[in-house]
Motif scaffolding. Structure first.
Motif, short mmCIF file in Angstrom:
data_model
loop_
_atom_site.label_atom_id
_atom_site.label_comp_id
_atom_site.label_asym_id
_atom_site.label_seq_id
_atom_site.Cartn_x
_atom_site.Cartn_y
_atom_site.Cartn_z
N SER A 123 2.44 63.87 30.56
CA SER A 123 3.78 63.92 31.14
C SER A 123 4.49 65.18 30.71
CB SER A 123 4.58 62.67 30.77
OG SER A 123 4.81 62.62 29.39
N LEU A 172 7.09 49.56 33.88
CA LEU A 172 5.76 50.10 33.65
C LEU A 172 4.80 48.92 33.52
CD1 LEU A 172 4.60 52.93 32.72
CD2 LEU A 172 4.86 52.11 30.44
N ALA A 205 11.51 61.10 31.10
CA ALA A 205 10.31 61.36 30.29
C ALA A 205 10.53 61.04 28.82
CB ALA A 205 9.88 62.81 30.47
N MET A 208 9.87 57.45 27.91
CA MET A 208 8.52 57.00 28.24
C MET A 208 7.84 56.39 27.02
SD MET A 208 6.23 56.96 30.55
CE MET A 208 4.51 57.09 30.70
#
Lengths: 445, 246, 219
Positions: free
Chosen positions: A251, B185, B207, B210
């Motif tokens: 990512s 997720l 991000a 995450m």
């Protein structure tokens, strides 16, 4: 056609190169191939080239009824077509599993992440909304269709302009592009997919795999991201096992790549907007490069057609007069008519009157073929019909055909008459086109 | 849905759980006698049923025979009565085909297919009631069914969802929380080695968040594994007791 | 009847796709069609012909799923190509021609035929002769307009497309829409025949240019 299987030598060569941190085409592990975006003449049409992979996207809009549970939102449909042009292994028709997977990823990337505002597509709540459709065709498959398709989709959606609509009370007017400038879609953010290919159970990873690298890989991961570092979609599958750290590393790499790609897309969109404003001609026809050996261009040419008119009239004269259709009909009994000579009456008709309501329809059925080919006889026939059956005014439209024993022979003996009429109407050699010509004549009757 | 808070001020969710609590998991193995292996699992209100047939000879599609391993064939379908509104297409639509493909890829990675060349293993999963976490329930049910069928696997496969709403990660998303549009997720992993078999994410997630969400999902999978493992051991000791007694 | 008709500018690019055996991008004015040829290659058992190659044409519209109109176009194109391709040289094989509409601004069918011909040449499929196609539209007054754009096509009363062979200028295919008299038909036919000679010479130029580095072209 089947795909040519990869040889073990080739497979081993590519894998050993990757283990040495080298790629077959000389790129670095995190490098993308050359990305080129070109726009077409129509709004919402673009071709994206990622290396040799080519993808065409076209966006169109239609006004439809909204879904029952979402009356104030328009809809966006994304359709990815793996064209048989892209690879000999793709067949037209039902999409394969990989096609469906890529389609779903694209849908999730753009639709579920709310890249395009659907509330602004509403015209009249509960009745009329815009349904935006993005068709993406893969023209050439040299690896990494996913990224190219996602770039094409979001670029085309940003490029598209829908017709302006004004609502006044109950009336809805859709303005044509000449009346009012078309309106762009409200694109909140641009999600772009980045594909990672994994080798050796996740030990080595590559960005933007080519086709040969794709065939050798263990598994892949697709990360969809936008400029604000938000992950719009994440998909890892393919039967490979990964650890959390690898996912996070991917990512991070994706963040950098996405920023580069979006910058390029923005530049292309701006350049196109400028060109359109300056009034320059845009489109694929213009963007064909003229300095390559494989391209050839020619300016508008004029064709001298004086000879054509003369030649045409000559041909018509030589062809001679058209045989007038045989139109003297011999009424034998109500319901049966004879055209031409030499027919054996197989309708089992006696001299006595046959009183039946369907007689007039039989007439239309037997003479149907002739009537279809040339329009004149039907007009002449009408007075005959009205004399015998004045009350059956609606019978012309009825398709009722009452078949009797001798019917088949009757129809076959009509053939010679029909063929003589065919010659002057068309000079095609193609059978399907001939039938089409006849049908067209009937439609215009 | 305005005014419906996913997390209340005291930190409780709509169904009364805390943010890192799993829903109640009930499982039963050996539900059908005819199938080689079968299992039924309930995760909260989501109910899934899995059956396994195989390994057996390849019947259809002789062209797909693999000379060195078994072919895994999965089919996912949702019962027409499983959702709030009647589902007109239980299978064959894109979503189901995608799910079937993911299940197949998951199990192909985990089942030791090299032991059964030239054969086929069928896994059929049916959702009887969908309340969020459909894929996870399928994977967990299928794992139990494969164990029940006695097909060797590298490890359990446990799946769990984790979402991120109002700046805090939540574990095991239910349908209400899913339809609120928050990102979530789905992770399927092998709990002992912490290797991820399948990872899927919807909607937008920053991000930076995450890692938190991924950690929570990993934890959730390990919890699910604990429950499933205990259940399997109980089931096996029961059957063993029955067999030795008679 | 006007004595000077103008054909729009045309251009073609060959071999632009790496996967197909032959590919060509043909533009007539703004109308652009991309054609790709795969073959001769493997054929499905059900479609196999023992003494000839099986020709398959796939026509892909830009928007929406293919329907009946596309199937009809495929049929017309297939018949055209079957008349020129020497199929007996490759029995039991398949030649697939795929056409993708990139931009439709009038005279679509003739652009498709021309693109297919160039793509077949690029793929080195043996052919008897080249095919050049021209579309003409008949206005309400009876005037012939060669190579119409979409606006002219919409306002016309009939649209006729003819495909000619390059050696003897005979008609290979004729496809028409609308109604017209036999005289108008013959006139359009002659006019298009004249125009097709331009297209045949354009094909020739394109191939000469492409091969110029490899061969010395005798003028």
């Amino acid at each position: 056609m089947k795909e040519v299987p990869m040889s073990t030598c080739e497979r081993e060569f590519i894998l050993s190169a990757i283990r040495d941190r080298k790629r077959i085409d000389g790129r670095q592990t995190y490098d993308y191939r050359r990305l080129k975006v070109a726009f077409g003449m129509e709004r919402g049409c673009c071709i994206v080239e990622l290396g040799d992979t080519k993808v065409l996207a076209q966006v169109s809009g239609k006004i439809e009824q909204p879904k029952k549970n979402r009356p104030t939102e328009g809809s966006i449909i994304i359709n990815l077509e793996l064209s048989p042009m892209a690879s000999p292994a793709f067949e037209p028709g039902r999409p394969t599993e990989s096609g469906i997977e890529m389609n779903r990823i694209l849908e999730r990337n753009i639709r579920d992440s709310r890249a395009v505002d659907t509330e602004s597509l509403c015209i009249v709540a509960g009745e009329k909304v815009w349904c935006i459709r993005a068709d993406i065709h893969v023209l050439n498959d040299e690896g990494n269709i996913m990224d190219a398709a996602s770039i094409a989709a979001i670029t085309a959606l940003s490029h598209f302009r829908r017709p302006d609509v004004s609502v006044m009370g109950e009336e809805v007017t859709v303005h044509s592009p000449e009346d009012r400038d078309p309106v762009p879609l409200s694109v909140h953010h641009m999600p772009v997919c980045v594909t990672f290919a994994f080798f050796d159970q996740g030990e080595f990873l590559l960005v933007d795999p080519t086709r040969s690298e794709e065939r050798v890989m263990n598994g892949r991961m697709v990360v969809g991201m936008n400029m604000h570092r938000e992950i719009c979609t994440l998909m890892m599958s393919g039967g490979m096992l990964l650890v959390k750290e690898q996912v996070l590393r991917c990512s991070q790499i994706a963040t950098v790549k996405v920023a580069e790609i979006i910058e390029l897309i923005q530049k292309a969109l701006d350049k196109d907007a400028q060109a359109r404003q300056a009034g320059e001609k845009c489109g694929f026809a213009e963007s064909v490069p003229s300095n390559k050996i494989t391209t050839n261009k020619k300016e508008p040419t004029s064709v001298d057609t004086t000879a054509a008119a003369q030649h045409a009239s000559q041909v018509i004269q030589e062809a001679g007069p058209v045989d007038k259709p045989v139109s003297n009909m011999l009424v034998q009994a109500p319901g049966t008519v004879q055209i031409g000579e030499g027919l054996v009456n197989t309708w089992q008709v006696d001299d006595e009157d046959m009183e039946s309501e369907e007689d007039s329809t039989k007439k239309t059925a037997t003479n149907g073929r002739e009537a279809v080919a040339v329009s004149k006889p039907t007009e002449r026939k009408r007075p005959v019909k009205t004399v015998s059956h004045a009350e059956d005014s609606g019978s012309e439209e009825e398709e009722k055909v009452v078949l009797y024993q001798g019917d088949v022979e009757m129809k076959s003996t009509e053939e010679p008459d029909a063929t003589t009429l065919k010659q002057p109407t068309s000079s095609n050699s193609d059978k399907p086109a001939k039938k089409k010509g006849k049908k067209k004549k009937a439609a215009q009757k | 849905m305005a005014g419906l808070e996913i997390i209340s001020d005291q930190g409780y969710r709509i169904d009364g759980r805390r943010s890192s609590e799993l829903r109640k998991v009930c499982a039963r193995m050996g539900v059908f006698t005819q199938a080689d292996g079968s299992a039924y699992i309930e995760q909260g209100n989501t109910k899934a049923l899995a059956t396994v047939y195989g390994p057996h000879e390849m019947r259809k599609g002789r062209g797909k025979i693999q000379h060195d391993r078994a072919v895994v064939n999965c089919q996912f379908s949702m019962a027409t009565f499983s959702t709030g509104e009647r589902k007109s297409r239980p299978k064959g639509d894109r979503r189901s085909q995608e799910m079937s493909m993911h299940l197949r890829q998951t199990f192909e990675a985990v089942i030791v297919t090299e032991l059964f060349p030239r054969s086929q293993i069928d896994i059929y999963v049916q959702i009887l009631q969908a309340d969020g976490g459909n894929y996870c329930a399928c994977v967990n049910a299928a794992t139990l069914a494969v164990i029940d069928a006695g097909i060797p696997m590298k490890d359990y496969v446990c799946a769990c969802t984790a979402g991120f709403i109002q700046d805090s990660p939540l574990l095991d998303i239910s349908y209400v929380e899913e339809s609120a549009g928050a990102p979530f997720l789905t992770v399927a992993m092998m709990p002992k080695s912490e290797q991820i078999v399948l990872l899927e994410m919807n909607s937008r997630l920053h991000a930076d968040n995450m890692e938190k969400v991924l950690d929570l999902a990993t934890q959730g999978c390990k919890d699910v594994f604990a429950v499933l493992d205990r259940h399997v051991r109980d089931h096996v000791s029961e059957s063993h007791a029955l067999m030795t007694a008679s | 009847m006007a004595t000077e008709q103008t054909l729009r500018s045309f251009g073609c690019e060959q071999n632009l796709l790496s996967r197909p055996d032959g590919s060509a991008n043909f533009t007539q004015g703004d109308t652009t069609v991309l054609a790709a040829v795969y073959g001769p290659g493997e054929v499905k058992m059900s479609e196999e012909i023992i003494d000839k190659a099986t020709l398959r044409v796939i026509f892909k519209p830009k928007v929406g799923l293919p329907g009946c109109a596309e199937k009809f176009q495929e049929r017309v194109l297939r018949n055209t190509c079957e008349s020129v391709v020497l199929a007996t040289l490759h029995p039991r094989s398949a030649i697939n021609i795929i056409l993708q509409i990139i931009q439709d601004s009038g005279s679509l069918l003739s652009c498709c035929v021309n693109a297919a011909c160039v793509a077949l040449m690029d793929a080195a499929v043996p052919m008897k002769c080249l095919v050049s196609a021209v579309t003409c539209a008949l206005t309400e007054e009876g005037q012939i307009v060669l190579d119409p754009d979409s606006k002219q096509e919409k306002e016309s009363s009939a649209v006729l497309t003819f495909a000619f062979d390059s050696r003897e200028n005979n008609v290979i295919t004729c496809s028409t829409k609308g109604c017209y008299t036999p005289e108008q038909y013959q006139e359009s036919l002659s006019a298009c025949r004249e125009a097709s000679k331009n297209i045949s010479s354009f094909f020739r130029q394109a191939v000469e240019k492409r091969m110029s580095k490899e061969l010395k072209v005798k003028t």
